[in-house]
Design a protein around this motif. Structure first.
Motif, PDB file in Angstrom:
ATOM      1  N   ASP A  23      44.828  31.925  44.351  1.00 51.83           N
ATOM      2  CA  ASP A  23      45.091  31.799  45.785  1.00 51.83           C
ATOM      3  C   ASP A  23      43.856  32.168  46.615  1.00 51.83           C
ATOM      4  O   ASP A  23      43.560  31.515  47.612  1.00 51.83           O
ATOM      5  CB  ASP A  23      46.271  32.686  46.198  1.00 51.83           C
ATOM      6  N   LEU A  24      43.152  33.210  46.195  1.00 51.91           N
ATOM      7  CA  LEU A  24      41.941  33.618  46.919  1.00 51.91           C
ATOM      8  C   LEU A  24      40.883  32.527  46.883  1.00 51.91           C
ATOM      9  O   LEU A  24      40.264  32.214  47.903  1.00 51.91           O
ATOM     10  CB  LEU A  24      41.371  34.905  46.319  1.00 51.91           C
ATOM     11  N   VAL A  25      40.655  31.945  45.711  1.00 51.57           N
ATOM     12  CA  VAL A  25      39.651  30.885  45.586  1.00 51.57           C
ATOM     13  C   VAL A  25      40.028  29.708  46.483  1.00 51.57           C
ATOM     14  O   VAL A  25      39.179  29.169  47.208  1.00 51.57           O
ATOM     15  CB  VAL A  25      39.491  30.445  44.112  1.00 51.57           C
TER      16      VAL A  25
ATOM     17  N   ASN B  54      34.810  24.997  37.298  1.00 49.46           N
ATOM     18  CA  ASN B  54      36.015  25.466  37.957  1.00 49.46           C
ATOM     19  C   ASN B  54      35.994  26.986  38.063  1.00 49.46           C
ATOM     20  O   ASN B  54      36.260  27.683  37.095  1.00 49.46           O
ATOM     21  CB  ASN B  54      37.259  24.993  37.214  1.00 49.46           C
ATOM     22  N   ILE B  55      35.714  27.471  39.254  1.00 49.12           N
ATOM     23  CA  ILE B  55      35.620  28.912  39.480  1.00 49.12           C
ATOM     24  C   ILE B  55      36.960  29.604  39.254  1.00 49.12           C
ATOM     25  O   ILE B  55      37.013  30.782  38.951  1.00 49.12           O
ATOM     26  CB  ILE B  55      35.065  29.191  40.894  1.00 49.12           C
ATOM     27  N   LYS B  56      38.049  28.855  39.383  1.00 48.24           N
ATOM     28  CA  LYS B  56      39.377  29.434  39.163  1.00 48.24           C
ATOM     29  C   LYS B  56      39.567  29.905  37.721  1.00 48.24           C
ATOM     30  O   LYS B  56      40.368  30.787  37.458  1.00 48.24           O
ATOM     31  CB  LYS B  56      40.467  28.430  39.502  1.00 48.24           C
TER      32      LYS B  56
ATOM     33  N   SER C 236      38.589  40.479  35.406  1.00 41.29           N
ATOM     34  CA  SER C 236      39.572  41.209  34.596  1.00 41.29           C
ATOM     35  C   SER C 236      40.484  42.120  35.405  1.00 41.29           C
ATOM     36  O   SER C 236      41.613  42.344  35.019  1.00 41.29           O
ATOM     37  CB  SER C 236      38.852  42.012  33.515  1.00 41.29           C
ATOM     38  N   GLN C 237      40.029  42.635  36.518  1.00 40.75           N
ATOM     39  CA  GLN C 237      40.833  43.572  37.290  1.00 40.75           C
ATOM     40  C   GLN C 237      41.682  42.905  38.374  1.00 40.75           C
ATOM     41  O   GLN C 237      42.326  43.581  39.164  1.00 40.75           O
ATOM     42  CB  GLN C 237      39.952  44.676  37.905  1.00 40.75           C
ATOM     43  N   ILE C 238      41.704  41.571  38.392  1.00 39.62           N
ATOM     44  CA  ILE C 238      42.440  40.834  39.421  1.00 39.62           C
ATOM     45  C   ILE C 238      43.637  40.124  38.797  1.00 39.62           C
ATOM     46  O   ILE C 238      43.536  39.530  37.713  1.00 39.62           O
ATOM     47  CB  ILE C 238      41.526  39.778  40.099  1.00 39.62           C
ATOM     48  N   VAL C 239      44.767  40.163  39.491  1.00 36.39           N
ATOM     49  CA  VAL C 239      45.956  39.437  39.049  1.00 36.39           C
ATOM     50  C   VAL C 239      45.611  37.939  39.114  1.00 36.39           C
ATOM     51  O   VAL C 239      45.187  37.458  40.173  1.00 36.39           O
ATOM     52  CB  VAL C 239      47.167  39.767  39.953  1.00 36.39           C
ATOM     53  N   PRO C 240      45.734  37.214  37.993  1.00 38.02           N
ATOM     54  CA  PRO C 240      45.289  35.808  37.969  1.00 38.02           C
ATOM     55  C   PRO C 240      45.851  34.943  39.092  1.00 38.02           C
ATOM     56  O   PRO C 240      45.094  34.180  39.719  1.00 38.02           O
ATOM     57  CB  PRO C 240      45.765  35.311  36.603  1.00 38.02           C
ATOM     58  N   GLU C 241      47.130  35.034  39.404  1.00 36.99           N
ATOM     59  CA  GLU C 241      47.711  34.210  40.470  1.00 36.99           C
ATOM     60  C   GLU C 241      47.061  34.513  41.825  1.00 36.99           C
ATOM     61  O   GLU C 241      46.881  33.617  42.641  1.00 36.99           O
ATOM     62  CB  GLU C 241      49.233  34.430  40.558  1.00 36.99           C
ATOM     63  N   GLN C 242      46.707  35.777  42.025  1.00 33.67           N
ATOM     64  CA  GLN C 242      46.036  36.145  43.274  1.00 33.67           C
ATOM     65  C   GLN C 242      44.628  35.558  43.325  1.00 33.67           C
ATOM     66  O   GLN C 242      44.177  35.120  44.381  1.00 33.67           O
ATOM     67  CB  GLN C 242      45.994  37.671  43.431  1.00 33.67           C
ATOM     68  N   TRP C 243      43.941  35.544  42.195  1.00 35.99           N
ATOM     69  CA  TRP C 243      42.601  34.969  42.141  1.00 35.99           C
ATOM     70  C   TRP C 243      42.652  33.484  42.500  1.00 35.99           C
ATOM     71  O   TRP C 243      41.839  33.007  43.292  1.00 35.99           O
ATOM     72  CB  TRP C 243      41.981  35.176  40.765  1.00 35.99           C
TER      73      TRP C 243
ATOM     74  N   PHE D 187      32.911  35.289  43.678  1.00 36.77           N
ATOM     75  CA  PHE D 187      33.110  33.965  44.269  1.00 36.77           C
ATOM     76  C   PHE D 187      31.746  33.344  44.544  1.00 36.77           C
ATOM     77  O   PHE D 187      31.107  33.617  45.547  1.00 36.77           O
ATOM     78  CB  PHE D 187      33.925  34.067  45.552  1.00 36.77           C
ATOM     79  N   LYS D 188      31.315  32.502  43.617  1.00 39.68           N
ATOM     80  CA  LYS D 188      30.017  31.830  43.719  1.00 39.68           C
ATOM     81  C   LYS D 188      30.242  30.317  43.617  1.00 39.68           C
ATOM     82  O   LYS D 188      29.998  29.707  42.582  1.00 39.68           O
ATOM     83  CB  LYS D 188      29.077  32.284  42.595  1.00 39.68           C
ATOM     84  N   PRO D 189      30.707  29.691  44.698  1.00 32.68           N
ATOM     85  CA  PRO D 189      31.056  28.268  44.628  1.00 32.68           C
ATOM     86  C   PRO D 189      29.862  27.339  44.418  1.00 32.68           C
ATOM     87  O   PRO D 189      30.033  26.209  43.974  1.00 32.68           O
ATOM     88  CB  PRO D 189      31.731  27.993  45.973  1.00 32.68           C
ATOM     89  N   ASN D 190      28.666  27.788  44.718  1.00 28.23           N
ATOM     90  CA  ASN D 190      27.496  26.912  44.578  1.00 28.23           C
ATOM     91  C   ASN D 190      26.851  26.982  43.200  1.00 28.23           C
ATOM     92  O   ASN D 190      25.872  26.315  42.937  1.00 28.23           O
ATOM     93  CB  ASN D 190      26.467  27.248  45.652  1.00 28.23           C
ATOM     94  N   LYS D 191      27.407  27.817  42.332  1.00 28.49           N
ATOM     95  CA  LYS D 191      26.884  27.902  40.968  1.00 28.49           C
ATOM     96  C   LYS D 191      27.314  26.658  40.192  1.00 28.49           C
ATOM     97  O   LYS D 191      28.114  25.862  40.646  1.00 28.49           O
ATOM     98  CB  LYS D 191      27.415  29.168  40.272  1.00 28.49           C
TER      99      LYS D 191
END
Length: 166
Positions: A150-152, A134-136, A141-148, A126-130
């Motif tokens: 929501d996390l973002v 769209n960071i989403k 690869s190891q994260i469930v996309p829908e969870q990513w 999670f690098k929002p200042n880069k």
């Protein structure tokens, strides 16, 4: 005779290290095959012995799986009881001896491993200042996309930003 030695780098301190790091937690190879793991426990129900680290690694493997424990819970206390009971049942089913007194220690260790995993995911990805538009779109690869997604969204909220600054 030939031997394979993994690539090692010399650090400025003079120690040797692998260039790749530790990597993702790996589960116990025999987990789920019917073979039960032998674990010794001390008087306070802490696991001891040769297989202690294997059990800890397996617990990490379980809680890092977003299909078992979602990363979208804000805190471990929000994880539903049925998920916690499922983890506990899985542990009991795969150990030769598993005293009930180990349950709180087991779930506490799962909490630590899950929280550490979630923190590492945020710090690494999670690098929002880069300069990413769209960071989403950059789902690890190891994260469930829908969870990513929501996390973002959660990590970008003002509440979390204020907490981070304080």
């Amino acid at each position: 005779m030939c031997f394979f030695f993994p690539l090692l780098l010399t650090c400025p301190t003079g120690s040797l290290s692998s260039p790749r790091g530790r990597g993702f937690a790996k589960g116990i190879k025999d987990w789920g095959t019917g073979k039960k793991l032998a674990i010794d426990f001390d008087a306070d129900f802490n696991p001891t012995g040769d297989n202690e680290s294997k059990l800890t690694s397996q617990l990490g493997f379980m809680v890092h799986n977003g299909n078992i424990v979602s990363l979208t819970y804000v805190d471990w206390t929000e994880v539903p009881i049925d998920v916690l009971e499922s983890i506990w049942a899985d542990v009991k089913d795969h150990l030769q001896i598993c005293p009930e007194g180990y349950k709180p220690r087991c779930l506490k260790k799962c909490n630590e491993l899950w929280k550490d995993h979630k923190s590492k995911i945020k710090n690494k990805y999670f690098k929002p200042n880069k300069d990413h538009t769209n960071i989403k779109d950059m789902v690890p690869s190891q994260i469930v996309p829908e969870q990513w997604y929501d996390l973002v969204d959660y990590w970008k909220t003002k509440k979390v930003e204020v907490y981070k600054i304080s």
